[in-house]
Design an enzyme around this catalytic site. Structure first.
Site, PDB file in Angstrom:
ATOM      1  N   HIS A 178      13.759  46.393  32.821  1.00 38.97           N
ATOM      2  CA  HIS A 178      15.164  46.447  33.350  1.00 38.97           C
ATOM      3  C   HIS A 178      15.389  45.530  34.521  1.00 38.97           C
ATOM      4  CE1 HIS A 178      14.747  50.343  31.240  1.00 38.97           C
ATOM      5  NE2 HIS A 178      13.645  50.611  31.651  1.00 38.97           N
ATOM      6  N   SER A 299      26.227  19.262  41.782  1.00 37.69           N
ATOM      7  CA  SER A 299      27.733  19.516  41.832  1.00 37.69           C
ATOM      8  C   SER A 299      28.680  18.465  42.189  1.00 37.69           C
ATOM      9  CB  SER A 299      27.802  20.793  42.794  1.00 37.69           C
ATOM     10  OG  SER A 299      29.443  21.036  43.204  1.00 37.69           O
ATOM     11  N   LYS A 305      23.865  21.879  46.129  1.00 34.65           N
ATOM     12  CA  LYS A 305      23.538  22.278  44.607  1.00 34.65           C
ATOM     13  C   LYS A 305      22.548  21.747  43.800  1.00 34.65           C
ATOM     14  CE  LYS A 305      26.190  25.385  42.940  1.00 34.65           C
ATOM     15  NZ  LYS A 305      25.637  26.697  42.547  1.00 34.65           N
ATOM     16  N   GLU A 312      21.010  26.536  30.747  1.00 40.02           N
ATOM     17  CA  GLU A 312      22.333  27.111  30.657  1.00 40.02           C
ATOM     18  C   GLU A 312      22.791  26.592  29.036  1.00 40.02           C
ATOM     19  OE1 GLU A 312      23.714  27.628  35.175  1.00 40.02           O
ATOM     20  OE2 GLU A 312      24.391  26.080  34.082  1.00 40.02           O
TER      21      GLU A 312
END
Ligand code: ARG
Length: 480
Positions: A178, A299, A305, A312
């Protein structure tokens, strides 16, 4: 997926266009509408089948020769013509020549080039054959090769998993259920979970290959062929393990593509799960994993970043393969026997599935070769937040308490420890004994990280000795 530019940019019909060359002239007096011709054409994508098609064409020609349908001289000149075409198309730029832009499909392309090369004899190649069995044999041959290649790409991803696991062979990581901390595991154990998934994917792929590797040639358009071609001989020549047993089925069956796409969807789902785990583990909040520059992006705005775009995209691309699976099933479900042109839609679906899976596997392997485990942070996280509570319950069980009661006792101890702001190993023996007289000094040893890990030594457990065995076994499985 290939764009539809050719279709979109077709100018309206004019008399100045090169005439559209069709394979079905006799029955027709009118010309094909240019817009429809472009819509109907598949050459811009099915050219990918050209080597498989040429190979099957050559075997078909020889089968016609063996059957006495074509004289040897014709077989010889067809064979040489096909050989010449193979040499031409070895240069991919050849297929892009503007004079081929109105070619309907890869099959008509081959016939046209053959006739240009060897004259009218080239028209004999299609004897006893239809594009319906031709496209089926070419697709199966092509897919068989891709299956063999993909199997190696999956294997390489497995190797990357093994190598990373070996690098951090005894480093712990929190295990989750979980996405709440559950019990300590080894990082290598986590990686080997994905090794198992990919092993099943390869087994599924090998199974799909059995049903791909069957010869449909000799089925004609739908009913079989009037010419006595030796199908078993053709199968053997092309490396197929058998021949299809029903011509109607053979020309309209796309189960082998549906199965392949289903295998691919499952594999993509596995890669997506791994991507998701690694994305989570690389966040500042978790911080277990450091992504290398090679597989990260920055970024345009925020200088600090470092984003996991590689992962992804793998996660995102799984969606299109799932879509392809649905597209194949939906395309096939309403088709009356036997061949229908809807089936042409199988190709872009199949090709994009192959490319997406292959690229995603390669990037996954690259990611695995460019990440580091933050061993300190992972270890600390593995021992915090009562991940050893189950081990403490098991301790009471070993000292004679029923498990359900032990569970209850430890539950109450955890509440007490949370109130005290302490971990279980920071409690005193006396504090523990308030909850059960079964506790003695050795409880602290029982809930140490090393005992917790070492205890899980059954096959499939996370004990270091067990994980070591599985790593060795994985190497044996891959023959490395
Ligand atoms: N391009 C077609 C396909 O992919 C080849 C078969 C065409 N057969 C036909 N009867 N129109 O399915």
């Amino acid at each position: 997926m290939a764009g539809t530019d050719e279709f979109d940019h077709q100018p309206p019909t004019t008399n100045h266009q090169t005439p559209i060359m069709n394979l079905w002239g006799g029955r027709f007096t009118g010309e094909t509408d240019r817009h429809f011709a472009a819509f109907n054409a598949s050459f811009r994508f099915d050219r990918r089948l050209i080597f498989a098609d040429l190979q099957a064409c050559a075997v078909h020609a020889r089968a016609l020769g063996r059957a006495g349908v074509l004289p040897e001289a014709d077989v010889e000149s067809i064979t040489q013509g096909l050989q010449k075409i193979s040499e031409w198309v070895a240069d991919p730029a050849f297929l892009d020549r503007p004079e081929f832009s109105s070619t309907e499909d890869v099959h008509s392309f081959i016939e046209s080039r053959l006739v240009e090369l060897i004259g009218q004899v080239g028209y004999k190649l299609h004897t006893g054959r239809s594009r319906n069995d031709q496209v089926a044999v070419a697709t199966r041959l092509f897919l068989r090769g891709e299956i063999e290649r993909l199997d190696q790409v999956i294997r390489d991803t497995q190797i990357a998993l093994i190598e990373l696991a070996e690098k951090y062979e005894s480093d712990p990581l929190p295990g989750y259920t979980h996405l709440q901390k559950a019990q300590p595991i080894l990082f290598a154990h986590f990686l080997l979970a994905y090794f198992q998934m990919l092993a099943r994917d390869r087994a599924r792929l090998a199974d799909v290959k059995k049903r791909v590797n069957v010869l449909p040639l000799g089925s004609g358009a739908l009913a079989g062929t009037n010419f006595p071609v030796d199908r078993e001989w053709m199968a053997a020549e092309l490396g197929f393990e058998g021949v299809t047993r029903n011509s109607l089925d053979a020309v309209s069956d796309r189960d082998y593509i549906i199965e392949f796409v289903s295998f691919a969807a499952t594999t993509m789902m596995h890669l997506s799960r791994l991507a998701e785990d690694l994305i989570i583990y690389s966040t500042q909040e978790f911080g277990f994993i450091k992504l290398g520059d090679a597989i990260s992006t920055g970024s345009s705005l925020m200088p600090q970043k470092k984003n996991p775009d590689s992962l992804e995209l793998i996660r995102g691309k799984s969606a299109r393969v799932f879509g392809h699976q649905m597209a194949m099933l939906t395309m096939a479900k309403g088709l009356p026997l036997a061949y229908n042109k809807d089936l042409q839609e199988d190709k872009e679906t199949l090709f994009d599935t192959i490319d997406t899976l292959s690229d995603s596997l390669r990037v996954t392997a690259t990611v695995l070769r460019n990440i580091e485990l933050n061993t300190e942070r992972a270890r600390n996280a593995a021992i915090r937040d009562y991940t050893n509570a189950t081990d403490l319950a098991d301790y009471l069980v070993r000292n004679g308490l029923e498990f359900r009661k032990a569970h209850e006792v430890i539950g109450r101890i955890v509440v007490f420890a949370i109130e005290q702001g302490k971990e279980l190993d920071e409690l005193t023996l006396a504090e523990c004994q308030q909850f059960s007289p079964l506790f003695t000094e050795d409880l602290f040893e029982a809930i140490s990280l090393s005992s917790s890990l070492a205890g899980k030594k059954q096959t499939g457990g996370t004990a270091p000795e067990q994980v070591k065995k599985e790593l060795a076994r994985a190497r044996v499985e891959l023959g490395i």
